[in-house]
Scaffold this motif. Structure first.
Motif, short mmCIF file in Angstrom:
data_model
loop_
_atom_site.label_atom_id
_atom_site.label_comp_id
_atom_site.label_asym_id
_atom_site.label_seq_id
_atom_site.Cartn_x
_atom_site.Cartn_y
_atom_site.Cartn_z
N LYS A 55 0.83 -1.21 0.00
CA LYS A 55 0.00 0.00 0.00
C LYS A 55 0.86 1.26 0.00
N SER A 56 1.96 1.22 0.76
CA SER A 56 2.89 2.34 0.75
C SER A 56 3.53 2.51 -0.62
N TYR A 57 3.82 1.38 -1.25
CA TYR A 57 4.39 1.42 -2.61
C TYR A 57 3.39 2.04 -3.59
N ILE A 58 2.12 1.69 -3.46
CA ILE A 58 1.09 2.22 -4.36
C ILE A 58 0.92 3.73 -4.15
N LYS A 59 0.96 4.18 -2.91
CA LYS A 59 0.79 5.61 -2.64
C LYS A 59 1.91 6.45 -3.25
N ASN A 60 3.11 5.90 -3.27
CA ASN A 60 4.24 6.63 -3.83
C ASN A 60 4.44 6.36 -5.32
N LEU A 61 3.50 5.64 -5.91
CA LEU A 61 3.63 5.25 -7.32
C LEU A 61 3.30 6.41 -8.23
N ASP A 62 4.17 6.64 -9.21
CA ASP A 62 3.91 7.67 -10.22
C ASP A 62 2.87 7.15 -11.21
N SER A 63 2.05 8.06 -11.74
CA SER A 63 0.98 7.62 -12.65
C SER A 63 1.53 6.92 -13.88
N SER A 64 2.73 7.30 -14.32
CA SER A 64 3.32 6.65 -15.49
C SER A 64 3.77 5.22 -15.19
N ALA A 65 3.92 4.90 -13.90
CA ALA A 65 4.37 3.55 -13.51
C ALA A 65 3.21 2.61 -13.20
N ILE A 66 1.96 3.10 -13.34
CA ILE A 66 0.80 2.24 -13.05
C ILE A 66 0.75 1.03 -13.97
N PRO A 67 0.98 1.18 -15.29
CA PRO A 67 0.98 -0.02 -16.15
C PRO A 67 2.02 -1.06 -15.71
N PHE A 68 3.21 -0.60 -15.28
CA PHE A 68 4.23 -1.53 -14.81
C PHE A 68 3.77 -2.27 -13.55
N PHE A 69 3.13 -1.56 -12.66
CA PHE A 69 2.62 -2.18 -11.43
C PHE A 69 1.57 -3.24 -11.76
N LEU A 70 0.67 -2.93 -12.68
CA LEU A 70 -0.36 -3.89 -13.05
C LEU A 70 0.22 -5.14 -13.70
N SER A 71 1.24 -4.96 -14.51
CA SER A 71 1.88 -6.12 -15.14
C SER A 71 2.55 -7.01 -14.10
N GLN A 72 3.15 -6.40 -13.06
CA GLN A 72 3.78 -7.18 -12.01
C GLN A 72 2.73 -7.98 -11.23
N ILE A 73 1.60 -7.35 -10.96
CA ILE A 73 0.52 -8.06 -10.26
C ILE A 73 0.03 -9.24 -11.10
N SER A 74 -0.16 -9.01 -12.39
CA SER A 74 -0.66 -10.06 -13.27
C SER A 74 0.33 -11.21 -13.39
N ASN A 75 1.60 -10.90 -13.53
CA ASN A 75 2.62 -11.95 -13.65
C ASN A 75 2.76 -12.74 -12.36
N THR A 76 2.64 -12.07 -11.25
CA THR A 76 2.76 -12.76 -9.96
C THR A 76 1.62 -13.75 -9.77
N LYS A 77 0.42 -13.38 -10.17
CA LYS A 77 -0.72 -14.28 -10.02
C LYS A 77 -0.57 -15.51 -10.89
N GLN A 78 0.11 -15.36 -12.03
CA GLN A 78 0.24 -16.49 -12.93
C GLN A 78 1.34 -17.45 -12.50
N THR A 79 2.35 -16.97 -11.80
CA THR A 79 3.51 -17.82 -11.52
C THR A 79 3.65 -18.21 -10.07
N GLU A 80 3.02 -17.49 -9.18
CA GLU A 80 3.19 -17.77 -7.76
C GLU A 80 1.90 -18.30 -7.16
N SER A 81 2.00 -18.78 -5.95
CA SER A 81 0.83 -19.33 -5.24
C SER A 81 0.22 -18.32 -4.29
N THR A 82 0.39 -17.05 -4.61
CA THR A 82 -0.16 -15.99 -3.78
C THR A 82 -1.69 -16.04 -3.82
#
Length: 470
Positions: A31-58
């Motif tokens: 949540k702290s990471y999201i608050k400090n996230l620049d708007s231009s980095a939102i697509p990168f954050f979403l891709s990380q979330i998507s990749n993590t769901k596909q490869t990890e058991s989170t």
């Protein structure tokens, strides 16, 4: 720096799969990471979330909940990423087994985006686009054979309909949702979430749902019977409650023809010894609601239908026709017919599904009647103001008679005799008008002639008294 942030995010996401203390600590870090996230980095954050769901058991509900945090923090800045977020939600619902916690997480994300992505200064057409972009992938999933996807989409849509910004949804969007949920009910793919969605739509968009009311009631009764055979008392209870809610929420005229059917079917539930007490109680309440509407509104509805039918038989189709004539929409307000596509569901923005054209006779206007109408129109051009006021009630009744015959298919012989009689009256009045006009002209000429003769006679007498001096 970006690589370090990526590694930090991955580490925190991996910690979500550990003990509760590690989960809470990781969620705070993300949540702290999201608050400090620049708007231009939102697509990168979403891709990380998507990749993590596909490869990890989170656990997926934790990663889905991050979309909610992202919407709350960045608001309208996530609008370009709505399609990606919704695609991720649909993919998660499709791939994961049914889970209450997952459905709850998804149903929180959608209304949160609708609330925080819409800025008060946003133009109305953009607000409608945002709501439609959230609604479209979910409504398309209502007919899925996968229970997790279908029920999860219904739950998300219900949360969206219940949100305050649903008021920005266009009529087309609402119709699309109604179309899909009616199709799901007809195919018996229904879950409790689908029926909850129907009740929310009836509460928020009752005027649009009224066009689907009879289909919904019929499907609801079907679900009651199927759930009874399956021994699913909870689903049966939900279906009965949906039927009762529709009777209480919608205009009584759209369901008047179904009340007898509802009472008959609910009596079966009330008298079934195999059913639980709360199912019997819900069925008894539905019977009471239907009887109350019949006692309070039945006589009024009969007067409306008898006035609107004008020769039509008292069939369910004709009763619905009377409702359409008397509804707030009117016939002109509901633009098209209800048709059915290949999944057997009514198409949006259509409203004539209840009218069976095979039971309605439509006759062309008789040839003599057309001639009479033409003669009447020509006579209007030459008659005086007084004759216009005298003839207008007759012509107005004549026009109304023509419209009713062509629209509702009155008995052709009776209508022809009445119209021919009115034509004769119109011809008689036209002849009288012309005769009065000729008489006025003749009288005027006689008076003018008399004045001229008198003037000449007075002139001759004055000459006899003028004596010429000698």
């Amino acid at each position: 720096m970006g690589r370090n942030l990526s590694l930090l995010l991955k580490r925190e996401l991996l910690n979500l799969d550990k003990d509760p203390d590690s989960k809470n600590s990781s969620m705070k870090g993300i949540k702290s990471y999201i608050k400090n996230l620049d708007s231009s980095a939102i697509p990168f954050f979403l891709s990380q979330i998507s990749n993590t769901k596909q490869t990890e058991s989170t656990p997926t509900e934790y990663t889905i909940s991050l979309y909610e945090v992202l919407a709350r923090v960045h608001g309208p800045k996530i609008i370009p990423q709505i399609d990606n977020i919704m695609s991720s939600i649909i993919k998660t619902l499709k791939c994961c087994p049914p889970s209450f916690s997952l459905h709850q997480a998804c149903s929180k994300v959608v209304p949160t985006i609708a609330t925080h992505a819409v800025d008060p200064a946003t133009p109305d057409h953009n607000k409608r686009k945002i709501i439609h972009s959230l609604c479209k992938p979910l409504s398309d999933s209502l007919l899925s054979n996968q229970d997790s996807l279908s029920s999860g989409a219904a739950l998300c849509l219900k949360a969206l309909v219940d949100s305050d910004n649903w008021r920005f949804a266009s009529s087309q969007t609402v119709n699309e949702v109604c179309q899909r949920v009616v199709g799901a009910l007809e195919k018996c793919l229904t879950t409790n979430a689908h029926m909850g969605l129907v009740m929310s739509l009836a509460e928020r968009d009752g005027l649009i749902v009224e066009a689907y009311a009879r289909l919904l009631v019929r499907s609801g009764v079907k679900i009651v019977n199927v759930a009874g055979l399956e021994g699913n008392s909870h689903k049966r209870l939900m279906a009965i409650q949906m039927i009762s809610f529709l009777m209480k929420s919608l205009d009584y005229k759209c369901l008047m023809s179904e009340l007898g059917f509802i009472i008959e079917e609910m009596k079966k539930c009330d008298g079934d010894d195999d059913q639980t007490t709360y199912v019997k109680g819900a069925a008894f309440e539905a019977i009471q609601t239907a009887n109350r509407i019949l006692s309070e509104k039945g006589s009024k509805f009969e007067k409306l239908t008898s006035a609107g039918q004008r020769g039509l038989t008292a069939s369910p189709e004709s009763q619905t026709m009377s409702y359409m004539l008397d509804s707030p929409y009117g016939i002109s307000g509901l633009s098209q017919e209800v048709d059915f596509d290949g999944s057997g569901t009514p198409s949006p923005l259509r409203s004539w599904s209840f009218i069976n054209l095979e039971h309605i006779k439509i006759f062309t206007t008789p040839r003599k009647l057309m001639k009479c109408l033409q003669d009447s129109n020509q006579s209007q051009k030459v008659k005086s103001r007084s004759s216009q006021s005298f003839m207008s009630p007759l012509l107005s009744k004549f026009d109304l008679k023509c419209d009713l015959s062509d629209s509702f298919g009155l008995d052709e012989e009776r209508f022809y005799d009445a119209s021919e009689h009115m034509c004769q009256e119109a011809d008689r009045e036209t002849k009288l008008t012309r005769w009065f006009s000729v008489m006025r002209i003749v009288c005027g000429l006689v008076v003018l002639f008399g004045i001229t003769v008198c003037f000449l006679l007075v002139g001759d007498k004055s000459e006899e008294y003028n004596v010429v001096p000698t």
